[in-house]
Design a protein around this motif. Structure first.
Motif, PDB file in Angstrom:
ATOM      1  N   GLU A   1       1.355  -0.717   0.065  1.00 49.11           N
ATOM      2  CA  GLU A   1       0.104   0.226   0.172  1.00 49.11           C
ATOM      3  C   GLU A   1       1.153   1.226   0.384  1.00 49.11           C
ATOM      4  O   GLU A   1       2.242   1.335   0.551  1.00 49.11           O
ATOM      5  CB  GLU A   1      -0.951   0.253   1.282  1.00 49.11           C
ATOM      6  CG  GLU A   1      -2.069   0.662   0.923  1.00 49.11           C
ATOM      7  CD  GLU A   1      -2.931   0.622   2.187  1.00 49.11           C
ATOM      8  OE1 GLU A   1      -3.420   0.074   2.940  1.00 49.11           O
ATOM      9  OE2 GLU A   1      -4.418   1.678   1.439  1.00 49.11           O
ATOM     10  N   HIS A   2       0.461   2.407  -0.943  1.00 49.26           N
ATOM     11  CA  HIS A   2       1.304   3.853  -1.120  1.00 49.26           C
ATOM     12  C   HIS A   2       2.005   3.203  -1.721  1.00 49.26           C
ATOM     13  O   HIS A   2       3.182   4.710  -1.913  1.00 49.26           O
ATOM     14  CB  HIS A   2       1.328   4.181   0.770  1.00 49.26           C
ATOM     15  CG  HIS A   2      -0.299   4.125   1.293  1.00 49.26           C
ATOM     16  ND1 HIS A   2      -1.349   4.698   0.959  1.00 49.26           N
ATOM     17  CD2 HIS A   2      -0.119   3.679   2.091  1.00 49.26           C
ATOM     18  CE1 HIS A   2      -2.040   4.617   1.961  1.00 49.26           C
ATOM     19  NE2 HIS A   2      -1.203   4.115   2.892  1.00 49.26           N
TER      20      HIS A   2
ATOM     21  N   GLN B   1      -8.024   3.379  -5.599  1.00 49.66           N
ATOM     22  CA  GLN B   1      -7.071   2.634  -4.887  1.00 49.66           C
ATOM     23  C   GLN B   1      -5.579   1.941  -5.462  1.00 49.66           C
ATOM     24  O   GLN B   1      -3.928   2.341  -4.710  1.00 49.66           O
ATOM     25  CB  GLN B   1      -7.537   1.505  -3.887  1.00 49.66           C
ATOM     26  CG  GLN B   1      -8.974   1.815  -3.927  1.00 49.66           C
ATOM     27  CD  GLN B   1      -9.375   1.070  -2.750  1.00 49.66           C
ATOM     28  OE1 GLN B   1      -8.468  -0.020  -1.913  1.00 49.66           O
ATOM     29  NE2 GLN B   1     -10.029   0.294  -2.121  1.00 49.66           N
ATOM     30  N   ILE B   2      -5.326   1.328  -5.692  1.00 49.39           N
ATOM     31  CA  ILE B   2      -4.117   1.456  -7.335  1.00 49.39           C
ATOM     32  C   ILE B   2      -4.189   1.763  -8.801  1.00 49.39           C
ATOM     33  O   ILE B   2      -5.486   1.857  -9.232  1.00 49.39           O
ATOM     34  CB  ILE B   2      -4.378  -0.180  -7.245  1.00 49.39           C
ATOM     35  CG1 ILE B   2      -3.516  -0.694  -6.035  1.00 49.39           C
ATOM     36  CG2 ILE B   2      -2.896  -0.151  -8.245  1.00 49.39           C
ATOM     37  CD1 ILE B   2      -3.226  -2.267  -5.471  1.00 49.39           C
ATOM     38  N   LEU B   3      -3.329   2.400  -8.922  1.00 54.12           N
ATOM     39  CA  LEU B   3      -3.119   3.404  -9.978  1.00 54.12           C
ATOM     40  C   LEU B   3      -2.073   2.842 -10.992  1.00 54.12           C
ATOM     41  O   LEU B   3      -1.042   2.120 -10.626  1.00 54.12           O
ATOM     42  CB  LEU B   3      -2.789   4.556  -9.898  1.00 54.12           C
ATOM     43  CG  LEU B   3      -3.354   5.617 -11.146  1.00 54.12           C
ATOM     44  CD1 LEU B   3      -4.292   6.090 -11.278  1.00 54.12           C
ATOM     45  CD2 LEU B   3      -3.064   7.179 -10.602  1.00 54.12           C
TER      46      LEU B   3
ATOM     47  N   GLY C   1      -1.837   9.347  -1.374  1.00 52.73           N
ATOM     48  CA  GLY C   1      -1.895   8.086  -0.675  1.00 52.73           C
ATOM     49  C   GLY C   1      -2.251   6.624  -1.807  1.00 52.73           C
ATOM     50  O   GLY C   1      -2.840   5.600  -0.892  1.00 52.73           O
ATOM     51  N   THR C   2      -2.369   7.368  -3.194  1.00 57.21           N
ATOM     52  CA  THR C   2      -2.366   6.437  -3.979  1.00 57.21           C
ATOM     53  C   THR C   2      -1.491   5.090  -4.392  1.00 57.21           C
ATOM     54  O   THR C   2       0.079   5.608  -4.206  1.00 57.21           O
ATOM     55  CB  THR C   2      -2.978   6.410  -5.369  1.00 57.21           C
ATOM     56  OG1 THR C   2      -4.238   7.948  -5.049  1.00 57.21           O
ATOM     57  CG2 THR C   2      -3.373   5.984  -6.369  1.00 57.21           C
ATOM     58  N   THR C   3      -1.902   4.225  -4.135  1.00 56.16           N
ATOM     59  CA  THR C   3      -0.441   2.738  -4.399  1.00 56.16           C
ATOM     60  C   THR C   3      -0.260   2.818  -6.354  1.00 56.16           C
ATOM     61  O   THR C   3      -1.382   2.917  -7.059  1.00 56.16           O
ATOM     62  CB  THR C   3      -0.840   1.777  -4.655  1.00 56.16           C
ATOM     63  OG1 THR C   3      -1.355   1.305  -2.987  1.00 56.16           O
ATOM     64  CG2 THR C   3      -0.322   0.405  -4.632  1.00 56.16           C
ATOM     65  N   ILE C   4       0.792   2.865  -6.251  1.00 54.41           N
ATOM     66  CA  ILE C   4       0.549   3.265  -8.550  1.00 54.41           C
ATOM     67  C   ILE C   4       2.058   2.324  -9.132  1.00 54.41           C
ATOM     68  O   ILE C   4       2.765   1.866  -7.892  1.00 54.41           O
ATOM     69  CB  ILE C   4       1.386   4.488  -8.108  1.00 54.41           C
ATOM     70  CG1 ILE C   4       0.286   5.574  -8.551  1.00 54.41           C
ATOM     71  CG2 ILE C   4       2.055   4.027 -10.106  1.00 54.41           C
ATOM     72  CD1 ILE C   4       1.087   7.127  -8.798  1.00 54.41           C
TER      73      ILE C   4
END
Lengths: 260, 304
Positions: free
Chosen positions: A34-35, A177-179, A208-211
């Motif tokens: 995450e993040h 949430q996930i990009l 705070g988006t997970t990439i």
């Protein structure tokens, strides 16, 4: 840094994907925390885009498992993936070219809108409130990415660099949430690349988006990502923090070739 | 001059009837890139369903609702059993599939409802409006005027639906880019089923008007052929194009029918009637040479 890298939220286990006799991906496992900013790199045809397509359900792997927030599944369909919080951009921009920037972003929030068609048609009560609330959210994204001035412009008329940014904006409009970013900087000049880098870091840091991103520019990848997966011919040949990956002999061989 | 206007108005109003059929083509072509050859068959099927339900004792309004339900089911079935199997096929393969579909519907319709020609009365008389006849000495049919009103309402409704509703936005998104639409979670299958249902509705409206003018019969399927020049003129992807194209085709064929034969007869001698039957196609051909994307169509440029 303000952001704190959390637990594993996406875990890919032993993914294999074949198209007929062509093995696009063979037994690939890696996780995403995450993040974090997680990069996937590799030479052309290594299977990077296929990997993203597996994650958001465009391709269904023959073997393997995808675990997202504790939920196991063999594959997703694209609708379920979008609903679960995955948003993505594409290597060759996939925008609604005939629609304005604003409409593109509103379409990006399509799944979040719940009022039914009749209410919408009559522009009545909840539908109106909802549309306004979504509009507010979309304006925030527009603000965030500095694209106020092209809000009402049909996307097809924008220059390439801006289209890439609008595509990122549409993905963000869904509050993912996930990009998943497929070569967000391909074909850009240095200045545009710097802008895009800054936006990606801002998204990660402030929202705070997970990439998960695919990128060819090694300088960029090593600079902005927390961990890197390296693919070559559909197999995983390296995984770790940028410094480890940089010094991994297999990775060097894949990029520079081996001595015979 | 007055006669000219009478012909012109008559032509424009009959052109609206072509537009209605063309509209069904445009909707499906926009959303799924398929030229739906079965649109004419759908017009026939819709009109026959209304007449069939009325023969079974249903009043007109109920027959309309039932026919709409049948057209919706047909749309959903088409998506599920034809289009879904053909995802990622070339446009020409999809076009062939719709030809098959049109044969299927043309067979199914008389099997369900019988194949004799039947009148359809929707309560609008096809007679000149007395007021216009008296004060301007022009023949304008009240039925034509009614048809025009219906067409305007339909187009306005569709425009609002496309522009301002969530589903409409999703439809435009799908029409624009399938891949991008999928990535933001728009379910393509639902949208396609919906588009075919809307096209079914448009076919129903067209079927009602054409059916009550010419009788409900197999020849209704040929209305699709008249829609083709309309589409070429207006552009395959434009709703306003379908309307304007219909108006131009309608007006020009009637004017040509009246004014060209005397000129030809003077030059060559003999009889030159029936020009309106082929004039639209010649016009479409000329248009293809000059402006192949149509008046309002999207110009498609491939980067080399």
């Amino acid at each position: 840094m303000a952001r704190q890298i959390g637990d594993v939220i996406l875990d890919l286990k032993n993914i294999s994907l074949r198209f007929g006799g062509v093995k696009a991906l063979t037994d690939i496992s890696f996780d995403v925390r995450e993040h974090e900013i997680r990069a996937i790199i590799g030479p052309n045809g290594a299977g990077k885009s296929s990997m993203l397509n597996v994650i958001n359900g465009v391709y269904r792997p023959q073997e393997g498992e995808i675990i997202f927030r504790g939920e196991h599944r063999r594959n997703m369909d694209t609708h379920a993936a979008a609903e679960a919080g995955f948003a993505r951009t594409f290597q060759n921009i996939a925008l609604f070219k005939g629609m304005t920037v604003l409409d593109n972003l509103m379409a990006g929030r399509n799944l979040k809108m719940k009022s039914n068609f009749l209410q919408h048609a009559l522009w009545w009560g909840p539908a109106k409130r909802e549309e306004l609330a979504h509009r507010r959210k979309v304006e925030e994204v527009i603000d965030f990415l500095d694209i106020e001035h092209i809000r009402k412009t049909p996307v097809g008329r924008l220059p390439y660099g801006l289209q890439k940014r609008v595509e990122l904006a549409r993905a963000l409009a869904a509050e993912p949430q996930i990009l998943l970013l497929d070569e967000p900087m391909a074909g850009m000049n240095v200045e545009e690349k710097q802008d895009m880098c800054r936006f990606i870091l801002d998204v990660n840091d402030q929202l705070g988006t997970t990439i998960v991103l695919i990128e060819h520019d090694m300088g960029v990848v090593m600079d902005i990502s927390d961990r890197v997966v390296v693919l070559d011919y559909g197999k995983k040949i390296g995984d770790g923090v940028p410094d480890d990956v940089k010094n991994n002999p297999e990775v060097i061989a894949a990029y520079l070739g081996t001595q015979h | 001059m007055q006669f000219f206007f009478e012909v012109l108005i008559g032509g424009l109003l009959s052109g609206i009837m072509y537009s209605l059929v063309a509209l069904g083509f445009v909707l499906i072509f926009k959303a799924s890139g398929v030229l739906n050859f079965a649109q004419g068959a759908m017009v026939y099927f819709a009109a026959l369903s209304v007449v069939g339900c009325m023969e079974k004792g249903a009043p007109l309004w109920l027959a309309l609702i039932l026919a709409f339900a049948i057209m919706t089911l047909l749309g959903i079935a088409t998506e599920k059993f034809v289009l879904r199997k053909m995802v990622n096929q070339t446009p020409i393969a999809l076009f062939m599939a719709t030809i098959g579909l049109s044969f299927f519907i043309e067979g199914l319709a008389p099997m369900l409802w019988g194949n004799e020609v039947r009148p359809l009365d929707i309560g609008i008389v096809d007679e000149p409006i007395p007021y216009i006849l008296d004060s301007y000495n022009m023949v304008v049919s009240s039925f034509d005027l009614f048809a025009a009103g219906v067409a305007v309402a339909l187009v306005a409704g569709l425009a609002l639906f496309f522009q301002y509703t969530r589903v409409g936005r999703a439809l435009r998104a799908v029409a624009d880019d399938h891949q991008a639409a999928l990535s933001i979670g728009i379910p393509l299958q639902h949208i396609w089923a919906l588009v075919w249902a809307v096209a079914g509705f448009v076919a129903l409206v067209a079927g009602m008007l054409w059916g009550s003018r010419n009788g409900v019969q197999y020849a209704l399927t040929f209305t699709a052929l008249k829609a083709l020049p309309v589409l070429i003129l207006g552009g395959f992807t434009s709703v306003p194009g379908a309307i304007v194209g219909g108006l131009i085709i309608g007006a020009s064929e009637k004017l040509a029918e009246i004014y060209i034969p005397p000129v030809l007869a003077e030059v060559f001698g003999g009889n030159f009637g029936g020009i309106e039957n082929w004039f639209p196609y010649v016009l479409a051909l000329l248009f293809l040479l000059v402006r192949p994307e149509g008046l309002f169509g999207e110009r498609h440029i491939d980067r080399v």
